[in-house]
Design a protein around this motif. Structure first.
Motif, PDB file in Angstrom:
ATOM      1  N   HIS A 186       0.832  -1.203   0.000  1.00 42.20           N
ATOM      2  CA  HIS A 186       0.000   0.000   0.000  1.00 42.20           C
ATOM      3  C   HIS A 186       0.861   1.245   0.000  1.00 42.20           C
ATOM      4  O   HIS A 186       0.414   2.316  -0.372  1.00 42.20           O
ATOM      5  CB  HIS A 186      -0.890   0.017   1.237  1.00 42.20           C
ATOM      6  CG  HIS A 186      -2.008  -0.948   1.146  1.00 42.20           C
ATOM      7  ND1 HIS A 186      -2.965  -0.877   0.163  1.00 42.20           N
ATOM      8  CD2 HIS A 186      -2.307  -2.035   1.890  1.00 42.20           C
ATOM      9  CE1 HIS A 186      -3.808  -1.863   0.322  1.00 42.20           C
ATOM     10  NE2 HIS A 186      -3.437  -2.597   1.360  1.00 42.20           N
ATOM     11  N   SER A 187       2.072   1.094   0.460  1.00 44.66           N
ATOM     12  CA  SER A 187       2.952   2.251   0.489  1.00 44.66           C
ATOM     13  C   SER A 187       3.566   2.431  -0.893  1.00 44.66           C
ATOM     14  O   SER A 187       4.252   1.548  -1.414  1.00 44.66           O
ATOM     15  CB  SER A 187       4.047   2.035   1.524  1.00 44.66           C
ATOM     16  OG  SER A 187       5.173   2.811   1.180  1.00 44.66           O
ATOM     17  N   SER A 188       3.314   3.572  -1.475  1.00 44.38           N
ATOM     18  CA  SER A 188       3.815   3.787  -2.829  1.00 44.38           C
ATOM     19  C   SER A 188       5.335   3.821  -2.836  1.00 44.38           C
ATOM     20  O   SER A 188       5.976   3.430  -3.800  1.00 44.38           O
ATOM     21  CB  SER A 188       3.251   5.079  -3.395  1.00 44.38           C
ATOM     22  OG  SER A 188       3.452   6.112  -2.477  1.00 44.38           O
ATOM     23  N   ASP A 189       5.888   4.267  -1.738  1.00 46.44           N
ATOM     24  CA  ASP A 189       7.350   4.313  -1.655  1.00 46.44           C
ATOM     25  C   ASP A 189       7.933   2.901  -1.711  1.00 46.44           C
ATOM     26  O   ASP A 189       8.865   2.641  -2.474  1.00 46.44           O
ATOM     27  CB  ASP A 189       7.750   5.009  -0.360  1.00 46.44           C
ATOM     28  CG  ASP A 189       9.248   4.967  -0.134  1.00 46.44           C
ATOM     29  OD1 ASP A 189       9.963   5.595  -0.946  1.00 46.44           O
ATOM     30  OD2 ASP A 189       9.693   4.306   0.808  1.00 46.44           O
ATOM     31  N   LEU A 190       7.361   2.013  -0.924  1.00 47.21           N
ATOM     32  CA  LEU A 190       7.858   0.634  -0.934  1.00 47.21           C
ATOM     33  C   LEU A 190       7.655   0.000  -2.297  1.00 47.21           C
ATOM     34  O   LEU A 190       8.533  -0.689  -2.826  1.00 47.21           O
ATOM     35  CB  LEU A 190       7.135  -0.184   0.132  1.00 47.21           C
ATOM     36  CG  LEU A 190       7.532   0.099   1.579  1.00 47.21           C
ATOM     37  CD1 LEU A 190       6.762  -0.793   2.518  1.00 47.21           C
ATOM     38  CD2 LEU A 190       9.021  -0.115   1.760  1.00 47.21           C
TER      39      LEU A 190
END
Lengths: 1013, 143
Positions: free
Chosen positions: A651-655
């Motif tokens: 869900h984390s766009s960074d990850l």
């Protein structure tokens, strides 16, 4: 009626009988916190004409259980008699209901029971208080009951309005009760205040000075910035009121206005000066508070008052004030203390003013009564003043003696004051610490946390490179031992600060930081973590490559040991991941698969922490890249593969983005990888072409194909905005596929990590293996695009990944060897030298105070070095202010995008630049130190003898830390034995109050015990 | 600012008097009192009478069953505050005669009035017992 009085007579007789039995009780002794000198007691209380007045003759001495009067118990007779007398008129002049309430609260045995009582009371009051025609006295009682409700932590707002109404009452008692309740209930910004301002105005004009006083009291708490103009005129007029009590309160009211809104009273400041010469000492004393505040803000405008203050202080000290201001034979101590505080402000850095003060301060110190608390309070204030004004050698000597007495005292309070005073004085004369080393260590090892903390504060102030290891180790132990997060944070940041300033070796630094991070990682400033990474990456910089790699290896080794431990703080894990990624495989000691296994473990074990996972996956990518670049075959571990799968759907766009980038990198050839991820390049600069000139060709081409030029966001019109939003929406739908056609309209894409950011890497790399640039062009049209992906995947700018911020940052490193040698060898030698009880302390003292302790010890730690270090600590304050002397030559402006920042704000950068480089300052000392270390070994006998002599002088102090406590004050011990509830009295009172119908169940006999008895 | 609050709390941790010289909400007061009392009551009599708590320094003194806790800021002279507490108790003793916890409970407003005379804006403005008690005695007479 006759029966009643007969009963009372009987009771009184009975209590006299009791009193004679009480006289056989062991004599009660003072409460233990009272100093021996506090035995002076006030005059017997006035009797108020109650019926027990006939026991007057006994009271003179007997009412004090502490005095060897005829009967220690008689005193209680009076109380009981009074209660009885009041009881006969309905009990304390209050209703039975109120008495019952107070009793039941007093007897509540738990918080929940108390809460039940209060909740019931709230219900009762809500019903009653709104009834019509409540008699005023009854209403006053209700108001007090409301005060009880709020005091016990419940909301009584339903009755506020009645308290406000009560301020209108004509009766002084009711009015004052009303004001009291209002000041307790409301803050200055409450809506109801406006209803009171009018009353205050009226009361300030009253003929009755007690009414005026009550209104002035209320002014101090209830008048806010907006309502000041409504009353200020009257308050100023009251400064000339004939009653001194009113003048004093008017001064304080103005003081409170000044605190709230300095501008509103600026034109009235001269009044404070005028009132300083008031005939009444109370008014003069009150004036000192506003003047102190004013002087704190602007010293120079008040230099002319130095002579006046000195003169007043002299008069006070010479007992020119009325006797009523004496407190336990000390003349007006609170005024003296305030005056000393003012003088220390005025004399700070001002030789001329300071010289005027020397005589009076010296006199006060000579006169002060060191056997009473209040005398010592004044003495302490004198020391504070002496350490703040321009130093006078003579006074410094007196101050040092006074401190010695404090520290030698058995009272913990005095020790505490002594440690604090020592901390102030060492700023001026650093040498005095050495005289008190054993006392300081006693305080450090004291179980009393307050004293310990104060001592750490002192150590923090006297840290230098010769004792940093001992002090920081102690601080860390202390930090681990406490639970209070507030102080844990404070101690942790102090440890870090000291370690950064004075670290004797890299290895020690890494170990220290590990400990700090392990136990307080989430509490320290994130900056500290970044600093640590930078230091590991930089090492010594140019001069010593092997030392650098040793440092890194030792960091990697220590991290590998720690990393499996549970509950590591996030900040620490970030550091670990970064270092393992950067240097885990650098020495070839650990295989890439081992390191990546560990990293996968970290990501798995901390699956809820996105930041740590981000660090881990990037570290994995680095390990992979370095392997591949080195020409070794590297296959992805299965757990790594599954981690990537998981993160690709995160869900984390960074990850997600990191995962996709990693995937993309997997398919690159060695050449590209070497470009993207050069080995150990975190310290190299990323050059940023802010104008993005390398895209000019592309932009040109787009124009030719009919694209519209980019309009900066602030120049765009509204219509464009609308269309761009629509455009943006449609764009969002198309995640995971890259658009190659030019954009119609520039989009105000918010510079956050939105899904679009993820879109690029998926298709990006496969399309453009060696020429990565073009694929980024769409995004680089917008300068606001998040820069993270650019640096991370390594666009063609020749830059590398994970840049640390280098601008304005300096190295803080010392040589790895010199200091550890000396501070370790010292204790060892002292161990051989003698086996006394105080040996441990001697050792600690030697290592803490080593730089200054004795001549021979100083040789040990380097004679010249010792001296210059001392002087350096004193200079240290100024050093910080000075701009950094050594900056890393490669520093660039603007700072490279910082991946390490992830979630944190980018505002940290500026603060990096203001620290000094202690290493640089140390440079001159290094050689000297090493020479002396060599010489020191031959000087061992000398050292031993000095330690011995040291022990002789201080032995008596250090040997018996515990007996000392025991013999503090024999009375204290015994007091605690005999103190506590005196059941007898309680029962007496209890019986009587029961007669009055209060029905105590005697659950809490303490309610009756004498406070002073 | 000096004194930031004055609390009287008994051995069981029940508040008997509370006066704040800066505004705190009911909830803040309740937590603060709970934390402070827990800290101070746990200390023994050999330990020093000062405790640091967040930004406060608490000077406390025990009289029989009652603890007097005064929260001050960093510039305050702790020993002087310790003696201020004693002065307060002496003053109450002079007024009530052998003052005990129950006196304060039954005459809460009087205890407050005395404190009002002694401390304004968090500053100790009056230390003469006669001056402190005079208005209160006058008030008693008139009412």
């Amino acid at each position: 009626m006759l029966r009643l009085s007969l009963l009372m007579l009987l009771l009184l007789l009975l209590s006299r009988v009791f009193s004679s039995t009480e006289s056989s009780r062991p004599q009660k002794i003072l409460p233990p916190t009272m100093p021996a000198k506090a035995l002076v007691y006030p005059n017997p209380p006035s009797t108020n004409g109650l019926m027990y007045a006939r026991y007057q003759k006994y009271k003179l001495h007997a009412y004090r259980p502490t005095c060897p009067g005829p009967s220690p118990g008689v005193g209680h007779l009076k109380t009981i008699g009074r209660e009885l007398a009041m009881g006969s008129q309905g009990g304390f002049g209050q209703s039975k209901e109120f008495l019952d309430l107070v009793k039941s609260i007093g007897e509540a045995r738990s918080k929940s029971e108390e809460d039940r009582i209060v909740l019931r009371e709230i219900e009762t009051l809500k019903r009653r208080i709104n009834e019509p025609d409540i008699p005023k006295r009854k209403m006053k009682e209700y108001i007090i009951r409301l005060v009880y409700i709020e005091m016990l932590g419940h909301d009584a707002s339903f009755g506020y309005i009645h308290a406000v109404k009560m301020t209108h009452d004509d009766s002084l008692l009711l009015k004052r009760t009303g004001y009291l309740a209002v000041t307790l209930f409301l803050n200055e910004d409450h809506d109801l205040i406006i209803l009171i301002v009018n009353t205050i105005q009226k009361d300030l004009k009253s003929d009755n000075y007690l009414v005026v006083s009550a209104a002035l009291n209320a002014c101090c708490k209830l008048i806010n910035e907006e309502t000041i103009p409504a009353v200020i005129q009257q308050v100023v007029e009251l400064l000339g009121h004939p009653k001194e009590g009113v003048r004093k309160k008017a001064v304080m009211a103005l003081h409170s206005f000044h605190q709230r809104s300095p501008s509103s009273v600026n034109h009235l400041i001269s009044n404070f000066r005028k009132r300083l010469s008031d005939n009444d000492p109370g008014v003069m004393g009150a004036t000192l508070f506003p003047l102190y505040d004013l002087i704190t803000i602007d010293v120079n405008s008040y230099k002319d008052l130095v002579a006046s203050f000195v003169n007043i202080l002299k008069q006070v000290a010479e007992r020119r004030l009325p006797k009523t201001y004496d407190y336990h034979q000390t003349p007006a101590p609170f005024i003296q203390i305030k005056l000393l505080k003012i003088l220390s402000l005025l004399g700070s850095g001002d030789k001329k003013s300071s010289e005027q003060m020397y005589t009076v301060i010296g006199d006060i110190m000579r006169k002060s009564d060191t056997s009473s608390n209040i005398g010592n309070a004044i003495l302490y204030e004198c020391i504070c003043c002496i350490s703040s004004i321009q130093p006078s050698p003579k006074l410094l000597e007196t101050a040092a003696d006074a401190i010695a007495n404090f520290l030698k005292s058995d009272s913990h309070n005095l020790k505490y004051m002594g440690i604090d005073a020592l901390g102030r004085l060492i700023r001026i004369s650093p040498d005095i610490a050495e005289q008190h080393q054993l006392a300081v260590i006693d305080c450090l090892e004291d179980p009393d946390d307050t004293l310990k903390r104060k001592t750490f504060e002192l150590l923090y102030k006297m840290t230098k490179s010769s004792n940093v290891e001992v002090i920081v180790d102690r601080m860390i132990d202390y930090m681990i031992s406490i639970n209070d997060n507030h102080y844990k944070t404070e101690t942790a940041s102090r440890c870090v600060e000291l370690a950064e300033q004075f670290a004797p070796s890299n290895h020690w630094f890494i170990q220290t930081m590990n400990k700090v991070f392990q136990h307080a990682g989430d509490l320290v400033n994130p900056k500290v973590a970044h600093n640590l990474m930078r230091l590991i990456a930089e090492g010594f910089g140019e001069d010593d490559d092997t030392a650098d790699s040793q440092l890194r290896l030792s960091a990697v080794e220590s991290y590998l040991k720690i990393v499996d431990e549970p509950k590591l703080p996030s900040a620490f894990l970030q550091v670990i991941c970064w270092v393992l990624g950067e240097y885990g495989t650098a020495d070839g000691k650990y295989s890439a698969s081992y390191i990546s296994g560990k990293l996968c473990d970290v990501a798995e074990a901390h699956s809820s922490d996105d930041i740590v996972k981000g660090y881990a996956v990037t570290a994995l990518m680095k390990v992979y890249c370095f392997e591949k670049a080195a020409g070794r075959k590297m296959s992805l571990l299965p757990e790594c593969q599954s981690l990537l799968d998981e993160l690709s759907a995160s869900h984390s766009s960074d990850l997600q983005q990191r995962a996709y980038e990693f995937r993309a990198v997997l398919d690159l050839d060695v050449n590209a990888i070497e470009n993207i991820m050069p080995l150990d390049a975190s310290c190299e600069d990323i050059e940023i072409d802010k104008s993005l000139s390398f895209l000019n060709d592309y932009v040109q081409k787009s124009f030719e194909q009919g694209a519209e030029p980019y309009i900066p966001e602030n120049e765009r019109s509204g219509t464009l905005n609308i269309s761009s939003i629509r455009n943006h929406n449609s764009y969002e739908h198309s995640t995971h596929s890259l658009r190659f056609e030019a954009y119609d309209v520039p989009k105000p894409v918010v510079p956050t990590k939105l899904p679009p950011a993820v879109a690029y890497p998926t298709d990006l790399v496969p399309v453009t293996v060696n020429v990565t640039e073009p694929s980024y062009q769409p995004s680089s049209v917008q300068p606001t695009w998040p820069l993270v992906p650019v640096s991370d995947a390594g666009s063609g700018s020749g830059s590398t990944e994970l840049k640390l911020r280098l601008d304005g940052v300096q190295k803080k490193w010392g040589k790895p060897t010199y200091s550890s040698v000396m501070s370790k060898s010292l204790p060892r030698e002292s161990r051989q030298s003698h086996v006394e009880v105080s040996e441990e302390k001697q050792k600690l003292a030697a290592s803490l105070f080593g730089g200054t302790t004795s001549r021979s010890e100083r040789k040990q730690s380097g004679g010249a070095a010792g001296h210059s270090k001392v002087s350096r600590t004193t200079n240290h304050g100024e050093d910080k202010v000075r701009p950094a002397t050594v900056t890393v030559p490669t520093a660039v402006q603007p700072p490279p995008p910082d991946l390490l920042d992830l979630g944190e704000s980018a505002g940290d950068t500026s603060s990096y630049s203001s620290t000094v480089d202690p290493f640089h300052q140390l440079e001159g000392l290094l050689d000297l130190n090493q020479d002396v270390n060599a010489a020191a070994t031959s000087n061992a006998p000398d050292l031993m003898s000095s330690l011995y002599s040291d022990a002789d002088t201080n032995g008596s102090l250090s040997q018996n830390p515990n007996p000392m406590n025991g013999s503090v004050n024999p009375s204290k011990k015994t007091a605690s034995l005999t103190k506590g509830p005196s059941l007898k009295d309680a029962l007496d009172k209890d019986a009587l109050v029961r007669q009055m119908g209060v029905n105590p169940t005697s659950q809490n006999p303490n309610l009756f015990s004498d406070l002073l008895g | 600012m000096g004194i930031r609050f004055v609390l009287m709390v008994n051995k069981q941790g029940q508040t008997r008097l509370a006066q704040y010289y800066e505004y705190l909400t009911l909830e803040e007061r309740r937590t603060l009192e709970g934390e402070i009392v827990r800290k101070c009551l746990a200390r023994n009599e050999q330990q020093c009478s000062f405790v640091e708590h967040r930004t406060y320094k608490i000077v406390y003194r025990r009289y029989a069953s009652l603890f007097f806790l005064v929260g001050v800021d960093n510039e305050e002279n702790e020993l002087a505050i310790l003696e201020f507490i004693h002065l307060l108790v002496e003053t109450m003793d002079r007024h009530f005669g052998n003052v005990c916890e129950l006196d304060i409970m039954f005459h809460l407003e009087k205890a407050h009035f005395m404190l009002e005379e002694m401390v304004m804006n968090g500053c100790v403005v009056e230390t003469s017992k006669a001056n402190i008690l005079a208005p209160i005695q006058l008030m008693d007479k008139t009412s």
